[in-house]
Enzyme design. Structure first.
Site, PDB file in Angstrom:
ATOM      1  N   ARG A  49      40.830  -3.889 -14.874  1.00 55.41           N
ATOM      2  CA  ARG A  49      40.294  -3.498 -13.570  1.00 55.41           C
ATOM      3  C   ARG A  49      39.131  -4.423 -13.200  1.00 55.41           C
ATOM      4  NH1 ARG A  49      35.888  -2.799 -15.151  1.00 55.41           N
ATOM      5  NH2 ARG A  49      35.146  -2.540 -13.031  1.00 55.41           N
ATOM      6  N   GLY A  50      38.663  -4.251 -11.940  1.00 59.40           N
ATOM      7  CA  GLY A  50      37.637  -5.167 -11.435  1.00 59.40           C
ATOM      8  C   GLY A  50      38.357  -6.256 -10.649  1.00 59.40           C
ATOM      9  N   ALA A  51      37.851  -6.565  -9.465  1.00 56.15           N
ATOM     10  CA  ALA A  51      38.598  -7.429  -8.531  1.00 56.15           C
ATOM     11  C   ALA A  51      39.087  -8.760  -9.137  1.00 56.15           C
ATOM     12  CB  ALA A  51      37.760  -7.659  -7.284  1.00 56.15           C
ATOM     13  N   ARG A  92      47.374  -2.160  -6.452  1.00 53.90           N
ATOM     14  CA  ARG A  92      46.102  -1.639  -5.925  1.00 53.90           C
ATOM     15  C   ARG A  92      45.792  -2.372  -4.605  1.00 53.90           C
ATOM     16  NH1 ARG A  92      41.312  -0.996  -9.945  1.00 53.90           N
ATOM     17  NH2 ARG A  92      40.827   0.648  -8.451  1.00 53.90           N
ATOM     18  N   GLN A 196      32.919   4.026 -14.720  1.00 53.80           N
ATOM     19  CA  GLN A 196      32.844   2.621 -15.159  1.00 53.80           C
ATOM     20  C   GLN A 196      31.419   2.239 -15.577  1.00 53.80           C
ATOM     21  OE1 GLN A 196      34.499   3.729 -12.540  1.00 53.80           O
ATOM     22  NE2 GLN A 196      36.204   2.435 -11.926  1.00 53.80           N
ATOM     23  N   ASP A 237      34.942  -5.864  -3.809  1.00 56.42           N
ATOM     24  CA  ASP A 237      36.403  -5.950  -3.938  1.00 56.42           C
ATOM     25  C   ASP A 237      37.022  -6.699  -2.766  1.00 56.42           C
ATOM     26  OD1 ASP A 237      35.599  -3.487  -5.642  1.00 56.42           O
ATOM     27  OD2 ASP A 237      37.563  -4.160  -6.338  1.00 56.42           O
ATOM     28  N   ASN A 247      33.404  -2.020  -1.831  1.00 51.42           N
ATOM     29  CA  ASN A 247      33.138  -1.973  -3.274  1.00 51.42           C
ATOM     30  C   ASN A 247      33.293  -0.521  -3.720  1.00 51.42           C
ATOM     31  OD1 ASN A 247      32.342  -3.350  -5.751  1.00 51.42           O
ATOM     32  ND2 ASN A 247      30.447  -2.187  -5.610  1.00 51.42           N
ATOM     33  N   LYS A 248      33.138  -0.306  -4.992  1.00 47.13           N
ATOM     34  CA  LYS A 248      33.343   1.027  -5.582  1.00 47.13           C
ATOM     35  C   LYS A 248      32.663   2.126  -4.760  1.00 47.13           C
ATOM     36  CE  LYS A 248      35.369   1.919  -8.338  1.00 47.13           C
ATOM     37  NZ  LYS A 248      36.757   2.394  -8.027  1.00 47.13           N
TER      38      LYS A 248
HETATM   39  O1  MRU Z   1      38.222   0.527  -9.438  1.00 45.17           O
HETATM   40  P1  MRU Z   1      37.628  -0.623 -10.169  1.00 45.17           P
HETATM   41  O2  MRU Z   1      36.994  -0.262 -11.454  1.00 45.17           O
HETATM   42  O3  MRU Z   1      38.615  -1.775 -10.286  1.00 45.17           O
HETATM   43  O4  MRU Z   1      36.468  -1.118  -9.188  1.00 45.17           O
HETATM   44  C1  MRU Z   1      35.695  -2.221  -9.543  1.00 45.17           C
HETATM   45  C2  MRU Z   1      34.589  -2.480  -8.596  1.00 45.17           C
HETATM   46  O5  MRU Z   1      34.418  -1.811  -7.600  1.00 45.17           O
HETATM   47  C3  MRU Z   1      33.734  -3.664  -8.870  1.00 45.17           C
HETATM   48  O6  MRU Z   1      32.444  -3.456  -8.392  1.00 45.17           O
HETATM   49  C4  MRU Z   1      34.322  -4.877  -8.144  1.00 45.17           C
HETATM   50  O7  MRU Z   1      35.670  -5.046  -8.474  1.00 45.17           O
HETATM   51  C5  MRU Z   1      33.596  -6.104  -8.428  1.00 45.17           C
HETATM   52  S1  MRU Z   1      33.901  -6.637 -10.076  1.00 45.17           S
HETATM   53  C6  MRU Z   1      33.244  -8.076 -10.345  1.00 45.17           C
END
Ligand code: MRU
Length: 345
Positions: A49-51, A92, A196, A237, A247-248
């Protein structure tokens, strides 16, 4: 320079090894994926996970899928490739890194015969990965200039090596500031519903020897108001052309609180997260996840049976709440429309 001990995503030519982030911090377990469908599932289930990490994993997944296509007929190969790419498209919706990686992979499969296209796809995936490592390293160095000795930094979700397959974005800046010899500490939001911050950011920072205080999401305003936070840094994201940032979930709340308390609010992201095709954040697709992630914590029910719950996984922070967007090509401030267009085209 601190070595990257953490390998969230590792390409082993005939398979993709990922660190299963859904098991952290209790278990450091790696999964070897040989089937592209398993890679897509790992993205959907947030084992990776994470962009940036999602984009990298999808690219390798497509390379794996291509390797498994039988026959030498080029048209047949391309039609099967398009089909398997669709599996990744539907994993996603919010992080644009995923779609950028898929489109780069499609373009990489144009010239030559089938075996040559398979080789080109594997090389493109590796290149996407290497570029993200380099981009996050660079933006971390640039962003670290904003951090003064003694700073306490508030962050949200997880934006380190786990989320990027590289160095990190917001957390990369924190790490780079430490490498520059600055004494810094972090307040990490736990980041409900999937935690997270508590599970991954606290774990990563501990490994890096950076002091971290874990807080629940609802405590951020209290600590800002108490003067305990010098700046907030988050990842992204998807960043729209006008600088609005998805973002999250919870990021928007933090940004409003930061402005109210006159605390700088920074967004750190590689250019692969910028989407100039969307004029504003209103057009960013927001992932809706299973309400069970809200009614339950790690599989344990916390709400009465039958409780209705909502679960948008991301929110959009309007650009006027953002003090600067830190990318590998420099720091952008208002007016974002001009600045982003210059660096991301
Ligand atoms: O749902 P996730 O855990 O994939 O969400 C991740 C985030 O929102 C991060 O802040 C974002 O991807 C930036 S990661 C460098």
């Amino acid at each position: 320079m601190v070595q990257m001990r953490l390998k969230a995503v590792e390409w082993l030519d005939d398979r993709l090894r990922i660190l299963d982030q859904s098991k952290l911090p209790h278990e450091e377990s790696f999964i070897d994926l040989v089937d592209y469908q398993d890679v897509a599932l790992a993205i959907k289930e947030m084992k990776v996970r994470g962009a940036p990490a999602i984009g990298i994993a999808a690219a390798y997944g497509i390379a794996l899928g291509a390797q498994s296509i039988k026959g030498e007929n080029k048209d047949e190969f391309l039609s099967q490739l398009d089909e398997l790419m669709q599996t990744f498209v539907s994993t996603r919706p919010t992080a644009v890194n995923l779609f950028r990686a898929i489109s780069r992979m499609r373009k990489a499969a144009t010239g030559g015969n089938v075996p040559e296209m398979k080789t080109a796809l594997a090389s493109e995936a590796k290149e996407i990965h290497e570029e993200e490592i380099e981009a996050t390293r660079r933006l971390s160095q640039l962003g670290a200039e904003l951090i003064k000795d003694g700073f306490t930094i508030l962050t949200h979700c997880n934006t380190g090596a786990l989320a990027t397959g590289g160095y990190g974005t917001a957390l990369g800046i924190v790490k780079a500031a430490k490498e520059q010899g600055k004494r810094i500490s972090v307040f990490a939001d736990e980041t409900r519903p999937l935690l997270q911050g508590a599970r991954l950011t606290a774990w990563e920072l501990e490994q890096e020897g950076i002091p971290v205080t874990l807080i629940t999401d609802s405590m951020a305003g209290y600590f800002m108001n108490q003067g305990k936070i010098d700046c907030a840094i988050v990842g992204a994201d998807r960043i729209a052309a006008n600088g609005d940032v998805a973002n999250k979930i919870g990021t928007y709340t933090l940004a409003v609180l930061a402005k109210e308390n006159s605390i700088p609010f920074y967004v750190a992201a590689p250019i692969s997260t910028v989407d100039l095709t969307l004029p504003s954040g209103a057009e960013i697709p927001i992932e809706e996840r299973d309400p069970k992630e809200v009614t339950h914590i790690q599989g344990i029910r916390i709400a009465p049976e039958g409780t209705n719950a909502a679960n948008p996984a991301f929110d959009v922070t309007p650009h006027n709440y953002i003090s600067a967007i830190i990318t590998e090509k420099g720091m952008i401030r208002e007016p974002y429309l001009d600045g982003l267009a210059k660096i991301a085209t």
